[in-house]
Write an enzyme that holds these catalytic residues in place. Structure first.
Site, PDB file in Angstrom:
ATOM      1  N   ARG A  38     -14.678  13.896   8.365  1.00 45.76           N
ATOM      2  CA  ARG A  38     -15.040  13.562   9.748  1.00 45.76           C
ATOM      3  C   ARG A  38     -15.375  14.838  10.505  1.00 45.76           C
ATOM      4  NH1 ARG A  38      -9.626  10.851  11.940  1.00 45.76           N
ATOM      5  NH2 ARG A  38      -9.829   9.887   9.880  1.00 45.76           N
ATOM      6  N   LEU A  66     -18.721   8.218  10.512  1.00 46.30           N
ATOM      7  CA  LEU A  66     -18.905   6.906   9.879  1.00 46.30           C
ATOM      8  C   LEU A  66     -19.021   5.765  10.882  1.00 46.30           C
ATOM      9  CD1 LEU A  66     -16.427   7.351   6.898  1.00 46.30           C
ATOM     10  CD2 LEU A  66     -18.923   7.560   6.880  1.00 46.30           C
ATOM     11  N   LYS A  67     -18.839   6.048  12.152  1.00 42.68           N
ATOM     12  CA  LYS A  67     -19.031   5.014  13.166  1.00 42.68           C
ATOM     13  C   LYS A  67     -20.506   4.830  13.510  1.00 42.68           C
ATOM     14  CE  LYS A  67     -14.429   5.565  15.187  1.00 42.68           C
ATOM     15  NZ  LYS A  67     -13.626   5.855  16.403  1.00 42.68           N
ATOM     16  N   GLY A  88      -7.893   7.011   1.977  1.00 44.45           N
ATOM     17  CA  GLY A  88      -6.480   6.999   2.318  1.00 44.45           C
ATOM     18  C   GLY A  88      -6.180   6.445   3.690  1.00 44.45           C
ATOM     19  N   GLY A 130       3.767   5.623   8.219  1.00 43.47           N
ATOM     20  CA  GLY A 130       4.888   6.135   7.435  1.00 43.47           C
ATOM     21  C   GLY A 130       4.538   7.482   6.835  1.00 43.47           C
ATOM     22  N   HIS A 131       5.562   8.161   6.342  1.00 45.20           N
ATOM     23  CA  HIS A 131       5.355   9.437   5.662  1.00 45.20           C
ATOM     24  C   HIS A 131       6.293   9.525   4.469  1.00 45.20           C
ATOM     25  CE1 HIS A 131       2.230  11.629   7.683  1.00 45.20           C
ATOM     26  NE2 HIS A 131       2.750  11.395   8.876  1.00 45.20           N
ATOM     27  N   ASP A 132       6.108  10.586   3.712  1.00 45.03           N
ATOM     28  CA  ASP A 132       6.826  10.816   2.463  1.00 45.03           C
ATOM     29  C   ASP A 132       8.299  10.418   2.533  1.00 45.03           C
ATOM     30  OD1 ASP A 132       8.490  12.601   0.619  1.00 45.03           O
ATOM     31  OD2 ASP A 132       6.494  13.071  -0.115  1.00 45.03           O
ATOM     32  N   ASN A 134       9.921   8.474   4.449  1.00 47.74           N
ATOM     33  CA  ASN A 134      10.157   7.040   4.617  1.00 47.74           C
ATOM     34  C   ASN A 134      10.013   6.280   3.307  1.00 47.74           C
ATOM     35  OD1 ASN A 134       8.031   7.683   7.332  1.00 47.74           O
ATOM     36  ND2 ASN A 134      10.246   7.536   7.546  1.00 47.74           N
ATOM     37  N   TYR A 135       9.012   6.651   2.522  1.00 47.31           N
ATOM     38  CA  TYR A 135       8.766   5.950   1.259  1.00 47.31           C
ATOM     39  C   TYR A 135       9.896   6.215   0.263  1.00 47.31           C
ATOM     40  CZ  TYR A 135       4.199   6.486   3.495  1.00 47.31           C
ATOM     41  OH  TYR A 135       3.175   6.517   4.402  1.00 47.31           O
ATOM     42  N   ASP A 161       4.613  12.072  -1.599  1.00 46.52           N
ATOM     43  CA  ASP A 161       3.163  12.223  -1.488  1.00 46.52           C
ATOM     44  C   ASP A 161       2.518  12.676  -2.790  1.00 46.52           C
ATOM     45  OD1 ASP A 161       3.311  11.427   1.098  1.00 46.52           O
ATOM     46  OD2 ASP A 161       2.887  13.366   2.006  1.00 46.52           O
TER      47      ASP A 161
END
Length: 356
Positions: A38, A66-67, A88, A130-132, A134-135, A161
């Site tokens: 982007r 991409l918009k 992602g 969420g992040h690492d 949390n998983y 991750d």
């Protein structure tokens, strides 16, 4: 040697962490990876990684908003020529941009569409952030870092991750093998929580015997022979002598001749013996224990800083790290490959191939 993924073309829609790492893994194996970034980049990426971004290693880049319909068409044109795609975003984002699996299949039915998320494409948490950390927590694995009733520690981000990145890269290559044979692409749902749970199969196997996540003492949490110990200089070392023969050698190296190696798994002896181990390791600096125990079969390693790891003789000999002039540390690709034939035969075969 030719890299195993040479000739494979991947389009990566640049995101955070695990998606770009999966792309770098494929690039390291020889794939041509074109990143659609982007305009302006990501503020989070800039804050976490500073100026240089080692996850971009070996890739080429194109900035597309991409918009805009014309830029979306450019992205689809790249996808039409690709073997695989990595994205992602949260579920539904790519579809809203007109770049979902259906849109891409219309221009490339053999495409392998890799989706990197934390929670997966479906389920109650699918659209939640969420992040690492949390998983790892939701798989139950984080609970295993708690000691003596204390709080679990924050694990290195590689646990979640990077495991997810490796799982996605593995899934993409598996799907590519099928797509090459069948001509039909497929979606790879690379949910970090799924990959972590799969890697936790080893933990579940040990848990089934009652040695983890239960009331009885665990070799991995309570034994004296599998732990981290502080040394006289405040640095740390690790021992992991689970096997009887390795434990016997550890006792011998430490001069603990009065400790019966045959009683290794007598849990009643563990608390007092752990105190004894701790006092012994605390009596000398880390360098002393490295000289005594490293390269033996006691299952030993010092706890190194990232900079120390880059300078360790074993890691230097294998060329695992490269220290840049700026002090930044880059990491070599893994796994490594070598010819199946002995070198002399491989050379002869290569020479013959030039004659064909």
């Amino acid at each position: 040697m030719k890299h195993p993924l040479e000739g494979i073309h991947v389009v990566e829609f640049e995101g955070l962490g695990p998606g770009p790492l999966a792309g770098r893994m494929l690039a390291d194996m020889g794939a041509t990876v074109t990143v659609i970034a982007r305009p302006g980049g990501s503020e989070v990426t800039a804050k976490l990684g500073g100026g240089a971004n080692s996850l971009r290693r070996g890739k080429t880049f194109v900035e597309l908003n991409l918009k805009r319909p014309d830029k979306r068409s450019q992205a689809l044109a790249l996808v039409a020529k690709a073997d695989a795609l990595i994205e992602g975003n949260r579920p539904g984002v790519m579809e809203s941009l007109g770049l979902g699996p259906g849109d891409c299949a219309a221009v490339n039915p053999a495409l392998v569409y890799g989706r990197m998320t934390g929670w997966g494409q479906d389920g109650p948490l699918a659209r939640a952030a969420g992040h690492d950390l949390n998983y790892v927590a939701l798989t139950g694995l984080l609970s295993l870092s708690a000691r003596d009733g204390g709080a679990p520690i924050v694990p290195p981000t590689v646990v979640g991750d990077a495991a997810g990145a490796l799982g996605l890269a593995f899934g993409i290559v598996c799907a590519l093998l099928d797509a090459r044979a069948s001509g039909q692409g497929r979606v790879v749902d690379g949910a970090i929580i799924d990959v972590l749970a799969t890697l936790g199969s080893l933990v579940q196997w040990i848990r089934a015997s009652g040695q983890l996540d239960g009331p009885q003492p665990s070799p991995f949490h309570d034994s004296p022979f599998y732990d981290v110990y502080v040394c006289a200089d405040g640095k740390h070392i690790t021992v992991g002598a689970l096997e009887p023969q390795f434990y016997a050698q550890l006792l011998d190296k430490l001069g603990l001749v009065d400790v019966d190696p045959a009683a290794q798994y007598d849990v009643q002896t563990w608390p007092a013996l752990k105190v004894r181990f701790a006092a012994l390791f605390a009596s000398h600096p880390r360098a002393h224990w490295c000289e005594l125990l490293e390269s033996s079969d006691v299952c030993f390693a010092p706890v190194l800083s990232l900079a120390e790891a880059a300078a360790h003789p074993h890691n230097v000999a294998r060329g695992i790290y490269r220290v840049e002039a700026s002090g930044a540390i880059d990491v070599a690709a893994a796994p490594r490959f070598s010819p199946l034939l002995p070198d002399s035969m491989a050379i002869q075969k290569a020479e013959n191939s030039f004659r064909i």
